[in-house]
Scaffold this motif. Structure first.
Motif, PDB file in Angstrom:
ATOM      1  N   THR A  68       7.442 -16.856  13.675  1.00  0.00           N
ATOM      2  CA  THR A  68       8.614 -15.992  13.809  1.00  0.00           C
ATOM      3  C   THR A  68       9.021 -15.596  12.399  1.00  0.00           C
ATOM      4  N   ALA A  69       9.204 -14.297  12.176  1.00  0.00           N
ATOM      5  CA  ALA A  69       9.495 -13.853  10.814  1.00  0.00           C
ATOM      6  C   ALA A  69       9.997 -12.413  10.804  1.00  0.00           C
ATOM      7  N   ASP A  70      10.709 -12.082   9.730  1.00  0.00           N
ATOM      8  CA  ASP A  70      10.998 -10.682   9.410  1.00  0.00           C
ATOM      9  C   ASP A  70       9.771 -10.153   8.673  1.00  0.00           C
ATOM     10  N   ILE A  71       9.312  -8.990   9.067  1.00  0.00           N
ATOM     11  CA  ILE A  71       8.066  -8.463   8.490  1.00  0.00           C
ATOM     12  C   ILE A  71       8.229  -6.996   8.073  1.00  0.00           C
ATOM     13  N   CYS A  72       7.284  -6.547   7.261  1.00  0.00           N
ATOM     14  CA  CYS A  72       7.155  -5.115   6.980  1.00  0.00           C
ATOM     15  C   CYS A  72       5.872  -4.625   7.640  1.00  0.00           C
ATOM     16  N   LEU A  73       5.872  -3.367   8.023  1.00  0.00           N
ATOM     17  CA  LEU A  73       4.652  -2.749   8.540  1.00  0.00           C
ATOM     18  C   LEU A  73       4.081  -1.839   7.473  1.00  0.00           C
ATOM     19  N   ARG A  74       2.783  -1.974   7.233  1.00  0.00           N
ATOM     20  CA  ARG A  74       2.130  -1.042   6.317  1.00  0.00           C
ATOM     21  C   ARG A  74       1.708   0.197   7.091  1.00  0.00           C
ATOM     22  N   ILE A  75       2.088   1.345   6.570  1.00  0.00           N
ATOM     23  CA  ILE A  75       1.854   2.605   7.278  1.00  0.00           C
ATOM     24  C   ILE A  75       0.919   3.495   6.469  1.00  0.00           C
ATOM     25  N   ASN A  76      -0.037   4.074   7.177  1.00  0.00           N
ATOM     26  CA  ASN A  76      -0.879   5.123   6.603  1.00  0.00           C
ATOM     27  C   ASN A  76      -0.255   6.449   7.013  1.00  0.00           C
ATOM     28  N   ARG A  77       0.510   7.011   6.077  1.00  0.00           N
ATOM     29  CA  ARG A  77       1.282   8.202   6.412  1.00  0.00           C
ATOM     30  C   ARG A  77       0.396   9.429   6.578  1.00  0.00           C
ATOM     31  N   THR A  78       0.964  10.425   7.238  1.00  0.00           N
ATOM     32  CA  THR A  78       0.212  11.629   7.565  1.00  0.00           C
ATOM     33  C   THR A  78      -0.093  12.458   6.323  1.00  0.00           C
ATOM     34  N   GLY A  79       0.880  12.587   5.460  1.00  0.00           N
ATOM     35  CA  GLY A  79       0.650  13.363   4.243  1.00  0.00           C
ATOM     36  C   GLY A  79       0.538  12.434   3.060  1.00  0.00           C
ATOM     37  N   THR A  80      -0.063  12.918   1.985  1.00  0.00           N
ATOM     38  CA  THR A  80      -0.086  12.103   0.776  1.00  0.00           C
ATOM     39  C   THR A  80       0.497  12.897  -0.379  1.00  0.00           C
ATOM     40  N   PRO A  81       1.676  12.486  -0.841  1.00  0.00           N
ATOM     41  CA  PRO A  81       2.339  13.264  -1.878  1.00  0.00           C
ATOM     42  C   PRO A  81       1.855  12.957  -3.293  1.00  0.00           C
ATOM     43  N   LEU A  82       0.792  12.182  -3.437  1.00  0.00           N
ATOM     44  CA  LEU A  82       0.389  11.725  -4.762  1.00  0.00           C
ATOM     45  C   LEU A  82      -1.066  12.010  -5.053  1.00  0.00           C
ATOM     46  N   THR A  83      -1.378  12.128  -6.329  1.00  0.00           N
ATOM     47  CA  THR A  83      -2.780  12.193  -6.716  1.00  0.00           C
ATOM     48  C   THR A  83      -3.087  10.995  -7.606  1.00  0.00           C
ATOM     49  N   GLY A  84      -4.316  10.577  -7.586  1.00  0.00           N
ATOM     50  CA  GLY A  84      -4.731   9.432  -8.390  1.00  0.00           C
ATOM     51  C   GLY A  84      -6.154   9.140  -8.012  1.00  0.00           C
ATOM     52  N   SER A  85      -6.666   8.018  -8.443  1.00  0.00           N
ATOM     53  CA  SER A  85      -8.096   7.826  -8.254  1.00  0.00           C
ATOM     54  C   SER A  85      -8.490   7.344  -6.863  1.00  0.00           C
ATOM     55  N   HIS A  86      -7.660   6.541  -6.223  1.00  0.00           N
ATOM     56  CA  HIS A  86      -8.037   6.007  -4.909  1.00  0.00           C
ATOM     57  C   HIS A  86      -6.913   6.348  -3.940  1.00  0.00           C
ATOM     58  N   THR A  87      -7.055   7.400  -3.204  1.00  0.00           N
ATOM     59  CA  THR A  87      -5.988   7.735  -2.265  1.00  0.00           C
ATOM     60  C   THR A  87      -6.146   6.894  -1.012  1.00  0.00           C
ATOM     61  N   MET A  88      -5.046   6.277  -0.594  1.00  0.00           N
ATOM     62  CA  MET A  88      -5.135   5.359   0.539  1.00  0.00           C
ATOM     63  C   MET A  88      -4.354   5.792   1.758  1.00  0.00           C
ATOM     64  N   THR A  89      -3.574   6.871   1.653  1.00  0.00           N
ATOM     65  CA  THR A  89      -2.854   7.324   2.844  1.00  0.00           C
ATOM     66  C   THR A  89      -3.082   8.814   3.046  1.00  0.00           C
ATOM     67  N   GLY A  90      -2.810   9.245   4.275  1.00  0.00           N
ATOM     68  CA  GLY A  90      -3.033  10.646   4.623  1.00  0.00           C
ATOM     69  C   GLY A  90      -4.503  10.946   4.783  1.00  0.00           C
ATOM     70  N   THR A  91      -5.294   9.893   4.864  1.00  0.00           N
ATOM     71  CA  THR A  91      -6.741  10.039   4.922  1.00  0.00           C
ATOM     72  C   THR A  91      -7.268   8.807   5.673  1.00  0.00           C
ATOM     73  N   PRO A  92      -8.471   8.902   6.276  1.00  0.00           N
ATOM     74  CA  PRO A  92      -8.956   7.724   7.014  1.00  0.00           C
ATOM     75  C   PRO A  92      -9.209   6.545   6.070  1.00  0.00           C
ATOM     76  N   THR A  93      -8.527   5.434   6.272  1.00  0.00           N
ATOM     77  CA  THR A  93      -8.749   4.211   5.484  1.00  0.00           C
ATOM     78  C   THR A  93      -8.515   3.012   6.395  1.00  0.00           C
ATOM     79  N   PRO A  94      -8.984   1.835   5.997  1.00  0.00           N
ATOM     80  CA  PRO A  94      -8.711   0.636   6.808  1.00  0.00           C
ATOM     81  C   PRO A  94      -7.303   0.082   6.595  1.00  0.00           C
ATOM     82  N   PHE A  95      -6.477   0.750   5.793  1.00  0.00           N
ATOM     83  CA  PHE A  95      -5.193   0.158   5.401  1.00  0.00           C
ATOM     84  C   PHE A  95      -4.048   0.661   6.256  1.00  0.00           C
ATOM     85  N   GLY A  96      -3.324  -0.269   6.842  1.00  0.00           N
ATOM     86  CA  GLY A  96      -2.089   0.067   7.535  1.00  0.00           C
ATOM     87  C   GLY A  96      -2.289   0.698   8.889  1.00  0.00           C
TER      88      GLY A  96
END
Ligand SMILES: *Cc1c(COP(=O)(O)O)cnc(C)c1O
Length: 375
Positions: free
Chosen positions: A124-152
């Motif tokens: 039993t715990a308070d938790i956070c959910l990791r979300i893979n959001r629909t859009g990705t507002p950032l650029t960088g070397s490894h994009t992890m959201t708004g794209t198919p990934t195993p995360f969240g």
């Protein structure tokens, strides 16, 4: 700083090969980031960037806590006396989930299946959910959201997941780690503001008692120039009174606090190209090979030459700095001009404190590891 490093390096037996970590830089970096972030921001160092016990110990003290992503990192965080621990990762085992809960860590849950596993473990715990959001507002070397990934959890599936949260678990926040090595401070500030806005809206729609917005890591380092990311835009982010904004920086805190130094064992020119062959290489410092860039070095001249055979010397030549592994991919630097380089001199690689030793394939070819020096 280089004097400090040179003194430590000269004391080593030859052939010299070492990682040097500077705890003063770790402290300065943390202070700079803290000064740049808005009130109600919590800094948790992401252990995966550098798991050296001295680094973790320093950052467990300087930051508010640590972010971990395995049972091994969890153990290190507990040993370092972290005041707060957040545990994430898409493939947590039952043993890890139980150990993290026992340690009082906050879990970033990454799938509905993981929710059911937690419930079955009686957690039993308070938790956070990791979300893979629909859009990705950032650029960088490894994009992890708004794209198919195993995360969240895919944002589109979130309503179903929230409608079916098992008994005993309460969602109090979202984890939105999105990118790695972002060098645009203004874009990062927009990302944080957007993360807070999205979380607030989503919590309102689904009647979630939102307390935490975790925007993960991703602040970048310019490996080629060393120019720092401008953090001043971060102060424009507003964190509402009832919320806590968690940041999980790894690279930003540790990259500049580490150097990799290695001795030139041989110099040779073949088919028109000159190679400096090092007592070390990508099995110690894999980042340039992994990311496919050429990491710049500086030369530390070592004047003693106790050997009976002549010392090899090159002048005004572009060199490729390559390692001791029997593969042509063992390259740290391509085509860097040197004015003067001798066998026995050292190449010093700055910005090697993050994802350096920790991501390298240490046992490939079974060479000796480097020495580790904490300054
Ligand atoms: C890797 C990682 C971090 C750290 O990222 P940096 O780019 O080193 O700042 C933070 N949070 C999560 C979930 C990660 O996977």
């Amino acid at each position: 700083m280089t004097d400090h490093l040179t003194t430590a390096l000269r004391r080593l037996p030859t052939p010299r090969c070492a990682y040097l970590y500077d705890t003063t830089t770790l402290r300065t970096r943390t202070a700079q980031l803290r000064a740049a972030t808005p009130p109600r921001t919590t800094l948790l160092y992401a252990v995966k960037a550098n798991g050296h016990p001295d680094v973790i110990h320093t950052l467990a003290t300087e930051c508010d806590g640590l972010e971990v992503a395995s049972g091994g990192e969890l153990t290190l965080a507990i040993q370092a006396g972290a005041r707060r621990i957040v545990f994430g990762g898409p493939a947590k085992t039952d043993t890890e989930l139980a150990a993290a809960t026992t340690a009082g860590a906050l879990l970033n849950v990454e799938s509905p299946h993981e929710l059911r596993r937690l419930a079955a473990l009686g957690i039993t715990a308070d938790i956070c959910l990791r979300i893979n959001r629909t859009g990705t507002p950032l650029t960088g070397s490894h994009t992890m959201t708004g794209t198919p990934t195993p995360f969240g959890i895919d944002e589109n599936q979130l309503p179903h997941v929230l409608a079916d949260i098992p008994e005993g678990l309460r969602v109090i926040g979202f984890h939105l780690h999105a990118v790695s090595n972002n060098l645009d401070g203004a874009a990062h500030a927009r990302f944080l503001t957007d993360a807070i806005d999205w979380s607030t809206r989503t919590a309102h729609t689904h009647d979630i008692p939102l307390r935490i917005v975790n925007a993960g890591g991703g602040l970048g380092i310019d490996y080629l120039t060393g120019n720092p990311i401008d953090l001043t835009p971060l102060s424009t982010v507003t964190v509402p009174d009832h919320l806590e904004l968690i940041l999980e920086p790894g690279r930003y805190l540790t990259a500049d606090a580490g150097w990799y130094a290695t001795e030139v064992l041989d110099l040779k020119t073949t088919h028109g190209r000159t190679f400096a062959i090092l007592r070390g290489g990508t099995h110690h410092f894999r980042l340039p090979a992994a990311w496919g860039y050429s990491h710049p070095f500086t030369v530390i001249p070592i004047d003693d030459w106790p050997h009976p055979y002549p010392r090899l010397t090159i002048y005004d030549t572009p060199v490729d700095a390559v390692g001791e592994l029997c593969t042509p991919r063992d390259v740290l630097t391509r085509n860097q001009h040197v004015t003067h380089l001798r066998t026995g001199d050292l190449l010093l690689y700055p910005r090697a404190g993050a994802y350096g030793w920790d991501i390298s394939h240490h046992d490939f070819l079974r060479h000796e590891p480097p020495t580790f020096i904490t300054l």
